[in-house]
Design a protein around this motif. Sequence first.
Motif, mmCIF file in Angstrom:
data_model
loop_
_atom_site.group_PDB
_atom_site.id
_atom_site.type_symbol
_atom_site.label_atom_id
_atom_site.label_comp_id
_atom_site.label_asym_id
_atom_site.label_seq_id
_atom_site.Cartn_x
_atom_site.Cartn_y
_atom_site.Cartn_z
ATOM 1 N N GLU A 7 -62.429 22.876 -83.566
ATOM 2 C CA GLU A 7 -62.844 22.567 -84.930
ATOM 3 C C GLU A 7 -63.847 23.627 -85.396
ATOM 4 O OE1 GLU A 7 -64.597 18.746 -84.488
ATOM 5 O OE2 GLU A 7 -62.723 17.835 -83.861
ATOM 6 N N TYR A 8 -63.791 23.929 -86.669
ATOM 7 C CA TYR A 8 -64.681 24.939 -87.238
ATOM 8 C C TYR A 8 -66.152 24.558 -87.051
ATOM 9 C CZ TYR A 8 -66.973 28.037 -90.508
ATOM 10 O OH TYR A 8 -67.818 28.960 -91.059
ATOM 11 N N VAL A 12 -69.308 26.702 -85.311
ATOM 12 C CA VAL A 12 -70.588 27.041 -85.954
ATOM 13 C C VAL A 12 -71.740 26.534 -85.090
ATOM 14 C CG1 VAL A 12 -72.048 26.673 -87.976
ATOM 15 C CG2 VAL A 12 -69.610 27.102 -88.271
ATOM 16 N N PHE A 13 -71.641 25.285 -84.632
ATOM 17 C CA PHE A 13 -72.675 24.746 -83.753
ATOM 18 C C PHE A 13 -72.803 25.588 -82.479
ATOM 19 C CE2 PHE A 13 -73.290 22.332 -79.832
ATOM 20 C CZ PHE A 13 -74.646 22.062 -79.951
ATOM 21 N N LEU A 14 -71.671 25.925 -81.876
ATOM 22 C CA LEU A 14 -71.686 26.694 -80.635
ATOM 23 C C LEU A 14 -72.337 28.062 -80.844
ATOM 24 C CD1 LEU A 14 -70.865 26.610 -77.669
ATOM 25 C CD2 LEU A 14 -68.639 27.523 -78.328
ATOM 26 N N PHE A 133 -70.330 36.855 -75.543
ATOM 27 C CA PHE A 133 -69.373 35.889 -76.066
ATOM 28 C C PHE A 133 -69.658 35.567 -77.532
ATOM 29 C CE2 PHE A 133 -67.987 31.615 -77.108
ATOM 30 C CZ PHE A 133 -66.661 31.657 -76.741
ATOM 31 N N SER A 134 -70.918 35.277 -77.829
ATOM 32 C CA SER A 134 -71.227 34.832 -79.189
ATOM 33 C C SER A 134 -71.079 35.936 -80.226
ATOM 34 C CB SER A 134 -72.602 34.183 -79.268
ATOM 35 O OG SER A 134 -73.608 35.064 -78.872
ATOM 36 N N ILE A 142 -66.313 32.466 -87.670
ATOM 37 C CA ILE A 142 -67.082 31.658 -88.609
ATOM 38 C C ILE A 142 -67.402 32.480 -89.859
ATOM 39 C CG2 ILE A 142 -68.038 30.191 -86.799
ATOM 40 C CD1 ILE A 142 -70.656 31.726 -86.994
ATOM 41 N N SER A 143 -67.764 31.793 -90.928
ATOM 42 C CA SER A 143 -68.056 32.480 -92.189
ATOM 43 C C SER A 143 -69.362 33.265 -92.089
ATOM 44 C CB SER A 143 -68.152 31.465 -93.327
ATOM 45 O OG SER A 143 -69.364 30.743 -93.237
ATOM 46 N N TYR A 144 -69.505 34.212 -92.974
ATOM 47 C CA TYR A 144 -70.727 35.017 -93.000
ATOM 48 C C TYR A 144 -71.938 34.145 -93.340
ATOM 49 C CZ TYR A 144 -74.125 38.613 -94.029
ATOM 50 O OH TYR A 144 -75.256 39.375 -94.024
#
Length: 177
Positions: A7-8, A12-14, A133-134, A142-144
Amino acid sequence: MKKIKLEYTLCVFLFAYLNQADLSLHRAGWTSIKELNKFYSIQINPRDVANFLILKADINVNKLEYFYGIKEYGFKKIILSRINFLFGLPPVFLKDEIYYICQKLINFAEMLEKDGEVHPLEMVKLRLEISKFSFDILRYKISYTDYSKALKIEHYMQHDSLEDIKVKEFIKNLPNL
């Protein structure tokens, strides 16, 4: 190679959580692991994040110890990730990438649980693996706007005048964490 869709909001959380770990491990090089452990005693435990990711990605826990590295995304893979994002498709990861980051989160949790001191090079190595990784994989999914917001995450030994965003802001849309 098997692919996993996440899930998106989880991505973002990750990214925010891994950025917090990256920055915190960097600052912990100036103090001790015990001080970092105090900070994470009031934060979300890395083991909990790994377990949540294992559950969401449906991966085999017994295989976690067998993944030693991941490939950096090339230009073609970056473009494909951005196109998928623009079309509103869920972020897709290789199963090896999920195994890898779960392994690193568990390594981080084990480092925090150690009674004695941790060698600074061990912290730097883990920090670089998390950062790889990140910033080399996850950031392209993810979005800017979300990327910029996640860069302002609270972390260990941050400057008092910084305007930070608490990690709990990123988990509002995630069930059961």
